[in-house]
Scaffold this active site. Structure first.
Site, PDB file in Angstrom:
ATOM      1  N   GLU A  48      16.340 -17.919 -10.287  1.00  0.00           N
ATOM      2  CA  GLU A  48      15.310 -17.093  -9.646  1.00  0.00           C
ATOM      3  C   GLU A  48      15.145 -15.752 -10.355  1.00  0.00           C
ATOM      4  O   GLU A  48      14.029 -15.278 -10.540  1.00  0.00           O
ATOM      5  CB  GLU A  48      15.636 -16.874  -8.157  1.00  0.00           C
ATOM      6  CG  GLU A  48      15.472 -18.109  -7.296  1.00  0.00           C
ATOM      7  CD  GLU A  48      14.049 -18.660  -7.294  1.00  0.00           C
ATOM      8  OE1 GLU A  48      13.111 -17.884  -7.545  1.00  0.00           O
ATOM      9  OE2 GLU A  48      13.881 -19.864  -7.053  1.00  0.00           O
ATOM     10  N   TYR A 131      11.512 -12.062  -1.501  1.00  0.00           N
ATOM     11  CA  TYR A 131      11.272 -13.422  -2.004  1.00  0.00           C
ATOM     12  C   TYR A 131      12.583 -14.058  -2.487  1.00  0.00           C
ATOM     13  O   TYR A 131      12.924 -15.189  -2.100  1.00  0.00           O
ATOM     14  CB  TYR A 131      10.243 -13.432  -3.162  1.00  0.00           C
ATOM     15  CG  TYR A 131      10.391 -14.706  -3.931  1.00  0.00           C
ATOM     16  CD1 TYR A 131       9.971 -15.917  -3.377  1.00  0.00           C
ATOM     17  CD2 TYR A 131      11.064 -14.750  -5.161  1.00  0.00           C
ATOM     18  CE1 TYR A 131      10.187 -17.131  -4.025  1.00  0.00           C
ATOM     19  CE2 TYR A 131      11.281 -15.946  -5.813  1.00  0.00           C
ATOM     20  CZ  TYR A 131      10.839 -17.129  -5.235  1.00  0.00           C
ATOM     21  OH  TYR A 131      11.083 -18.321  -5.872  1.00  0.00           O
ATOM     22  N   ASP A 149       6.462 -16.070  -3.092  1.00  0.00           N
ATOM     23  CA  ASP A 149       6.244 -15.413  -4.384  1.00  0.00           C
ATOM     24  C   ASP A 149       4.732 -15.346  -4.639  1.00  0.00           C
ATOM     25  O   ASP A 149       3.932 -15.677  -3.762  1.00  0.00           O
ATOM     26  CB  ASP A 149       7.001 -16.142  -5.508  1.00  0.00           C
ATOM     27  CG  ASP A 149       6.408 -17.509  -5.816  1.00  0.00           C
ATOM     28  OD1 ASP A 149       5.533 -17.980  -5.041  1.00  0.00           O
ATOM     29  OD2 ASP A 149       6.798 -18.118  -6.831  1.00  0.00           O
ATOM     30  N   CYS A 218      -8.091 -26.885   3.164  1.00  0.00           N
ATOM     31  CA  CYS A 218      -8.214 -25.544   2.574  1.00  0.00           C
ATOM     32  C   CYS A 218      -9.533 -24.882   2.962  1.00  0.00           C
ATOM     33  O   CYS A 218     -10.581 -25.496   2.902  1.00  0.00           O
ATOM     34  CB  CYS A 218      -8.114 -25.658   1.056  1.00  0.00           C
ATOM     35  SG  CYS A 218      -8.223 -24.066   0.235  1.00  0.00           S
TER      36      CYS A 218
HETATM   37  S1  SF4 Z   1      -8.375 -26.649  -2.587  1.00  0.00           S
HETATM   38 FE1  SF4 Z   1      -8.475 -25.240  -4.311  1.00  0.00          FE
HETATM   39  S2  SF4 Z   1      -8.216 -23.177  -3.450  1.00  0.00           S
HETATM   40 FE2  SF4 Z   1      -7.522 -24.681  -1.903  1.00  0.00          FE
HETATM   41  S3  SF4 Z   1      -5.319 -24.885  -2.216  1.00  0.00           S
HETATM   42 FE3  SF4 Z   1      -6.296 -26.502  -3.392  1.00  0.00          FE
HETATM   43  S4  SF4 Z   1      -6.607 -25.636  -5.468  1.00  0.00           S
HETATM   44 FE4  SF4 Z   1      -6.173 -23.922  -4.054  1.00  0.00          FE
END
Ligand code: SF4
Length: 226
Positions: A48, A131, A149, A218
């Site tokens: 690390e 971290y 991190d 996401c």
């Molecule tokens: S969809 Fe794109 S922005 Fe979202 S976690 Fe995956 S790579 Fe990252």
């Protein structure tokens, strides 16, 4: 008067789907790195500290050499500053080597040459930030704690953040702690997987959303952003 923003916990179903997909991807895509094969706290710590400001490929080269010369905390504690500097030569940022040497002496003196297993004690040691403390507790002792991190912070902000109000450091750590599985072995994999995703897919400039395992969970990812 502006009301303080309330930190939100991510929806549990979404977290479960995110975790399942992330861990399945990690099982397929994880790089074979030497520090992932050990639970020795000292070896985890050395990796690390080296990785803080040095690329993975370079660390992979120096890590076994350093450990061959200083295989234990006690051995490092007994060595001279000159010997430590020589072994670190080529990795740069020598303050890390000095801190690591000082840390070894403190651990030998105060902790019987065994690194503490909790972040609260680890963070008191020289050169150990929040971290690194979390990383050692999780990767060596399999404690279910967060380790945030730069890579992990980026993934959390993109997946769970809010583009308008952003995510400050304190909230980032709160969200990270809420995401970490309660089972220590699963937490180990989760933390490794988050770092791996940030290093290989959710990279800083051009995230590879089209090949991302958690794209559906996401908030910012786009399938065409590869
Ligand atoms: S969809 Fe794109 S922005 Fe979202 S976690 Fe995956 S790579 Fe990252």
């Amino acid at each position: 008067m502006t009301r303080p923003s309330t930190p939100r916990r991510p929806n549990q179903q979404r977290v479960q789907r995110f975790t399942r997909k992330l861990l399945a991807w990690y099982a397929r895509a994880a790089r074979d790195l030497p520090w992932r094969k050990t639970r020795d706290p000292y070896r985890v710590l050395v990796s690390e500290v080296m990785l803080q400001q040095t690329q993975v490929s370079r660390v992979a080269e120096y890590y076994p050499r350093f450990l061959a010369r200083f295989p234990t905390v006690a051995r490092l504690a007994r060595s001279t500053p000159r010997a430590v500097r020589e072994a670190w030569d080529g990795l740069g940022y020598y303050a890390r080597a000095r801190n690591l040497h000082e840390l070894a002496k403190q651990v030998a003196r105060r902790h019987g040459s065994t690194l503490p297993d909790n972040p609260e004690e680890l963070v008191k040691l020289p050169g150990v930030g929040r971290y690194t403390a979390g990383a050692v507790a999780s990767f060596a002792y399999e404690k279910p704690v967060a380790a945030v991190d730069t890579n992990v912070a980026r993934v959390i902000r993109r997946v769970f953040g809010n583009a308008e109000r952003g995510m400050r450091n304190a909230e980032l750590w709160r969200v990270a702690s809420a995401l970490v599985p309660k089972n220590g072995k699963r937490a180990w994999k989760f933390n490794q997987a988050m770092m791996e995703l940030g290093a290989l897919v959710c990279v800083a400039r051009t995230p590879k959303c089209g090949e991302c395992p958690v794209q559906q969970q996401c908030k910012t990812g786009r399938p065409s952003a590869t």
